[in-house]
Design an enzyme around this catalytic site. Structure first.
Site, PDB file in Angstrom:
ATOM      1  N   HIS A 136      42.010  77.174  37.157  1.00  0.00           N
ATOM      2  CA  HIS A 136      43.446  76.883  37.260  1.00  0.00           C
ATOM      3  C   HIS A 136      44.076  76.745  35.888  1.00  0.00           C
ATOM      4  O   HIS A 136      43.403  76.570  34.869  1.00  0.00           O
ATOM      5  CB  HIS A 136      43.681  75.609  38.084  1.00  0.00           C
ATOM      6  CG  HIS A 136      43.454  74.349  37.321  1.00  0.00           C
ATOM      7  ND1 HIS A 136      44.469  73.683  36.667  1.00  0.00           N
ATOM      8  CD2 HIS A 136      42.329  73.625  37.097  1.00  0.00           C
ATOM      9  CE1 HIS A 136      43.985  72.601  36.081  1.00  0.00           C
ATOM     10  NE2 HIS A 136      42.681  72.548  36.321  1.00  0.00           N
ATOM     11  N   CYS A 137      45.378  76.838  35.879  1.00  0.00           N
ATOM     12  CA  CYS A 137      46.189  76.523  34.708  1.00  0.00           C
ATOM     13  C   CYS A 137      47.424  75.808  35.252  1.00  0.00           C
ATOM     14  O   CYS A 137      47.337  75.183  36.319  1.00  0.00           O
ATOM     15  CB  CYS A 137      46.517  77.766  33.881  1.00  0.00           C
ATOM     16  SG  CYS A 137      47.243  79.140  34.797  1.00  0.00           S
ATOM     17  N   HIS A 138      48.535  75.893  34.597  1.00  0.00           N
ATOM     18  CA  HIS A 138      49.705  75.155  35.086  1.00  0.00           C
ATOM     19  C   HIS A 138      50.272  75.768  36.364  1.00  0.00           C
ATOM     20  O   HIS A 138      50.464  75.079  37.363  1.00  0.00           O
ATOM     21  CB  HIS A 138      50.778  75.074  34.002  1.00  0.00           C
ATOM     22  CG  HIS A 138      51.946  74.228  34.388  1.00  0.00           C
ATOM     23  ND1 HIS A 138      51.832  72.876  34.642  1.00  0.00           N
ATOM     24  CD2 HIS A 138      53.230  74.549  34.608  1.00  0.00           C
ATOM     25  CE1 HIS A 138      53.005  72.400  34.996  1.00  0.00           C
ATOM     26  NE2 HIS A 138      53.877  73.386  34.983  1.00  0.00           N
TER      27      HIS A 138
END
Length: 195
Positions: A136-138
């Site tokens: 994941h990231c933002h």
């Protein structure tokens, strides 16, 4: 370059994808063509989507929602937006989740390629032992997608176009242009310009 599905048999219940041909010998033109291909991907309607068996791409919410992590049986989390303020390993205390954090910026000038091998090794090790991985990231469209695409190229022997086609059927992603150029360089290193 043409695309033939290399997804595991259980994932091949869909009609065969249309043939995709992109010339990666001219990186500037290839970036535009890859963006067009990416824009045909599935719309994002959930916080995390399974893009390869037991491999999910998601956003910050998906990484912090313990109920979702449990329902997806996530055993490993790779945070491509790790920072001192967001995404620390202690979030997963008492959850039996292995965490890896990569401090990466969603900027065309950021060199994400220095993380390709370590991220691919982390994902591959987890999946090889039967784990489920959330990358994941933002927002879950650029940094995390870039690392998953690199994993599919490095460990599953997919070309860049094959990796994009596999992922976009399950989650709409759009790595920034700098990341796309880095993925093109990885493709050329692994397969040459015209595969």
């Amino acid at each position: 370059m043409s695309y033939t599905s290399k997804l595991p048999a259980s994932w091949n219940d869909r009609p065969p994808p249309r043939k995709v041909e992109i010339d990666l010998s001219s990186p500037g033109l290839a970036v535009v063509e890859l963006e067009k291909l990416l824009f045909t991907g599935k719309a994002i309607i959930s916080h995390a989507d399974e893009v390869w068996p037991r491999l999910y791409i998601g956003d910050q919410h998906s990484a912090e929602n313990k109920a979702d992590l449990c329902s997806h049986r996530i055993t490993h989390v790779l945070n491509a937006a790790h920072s001192q303020r967001r995404g620390q390993a202690h979030v997963y205390d008492n959850m039996m989740i292995t965490y890896m954090g990569i401090e990466a910026h969603d900027s065309c000038n950021f060199d994400m390629s220095v993380n390709f091998q370590a991220a691919a090794d982390f994902i591959h090790s987890a999946l090889s032992r039967g784990g489920c991985v959330l990358v994941h990231c933002h927002v879950g469209v650029s940094r995390s997608a870039t690392l998953v695409l690199a994993y599919l190229m490095l460990k599953q022997n997919l070309s860049l176009v094959e990796a994009i086609c596999a992922v976009k059927e399950n989650r709409g992603v759009i790595p920034n242009r700098g990341f796309l150029r880095q993925l093109i360089r990885l493709h050329v290193q692994l397969f040459g310009k015209h595969q």
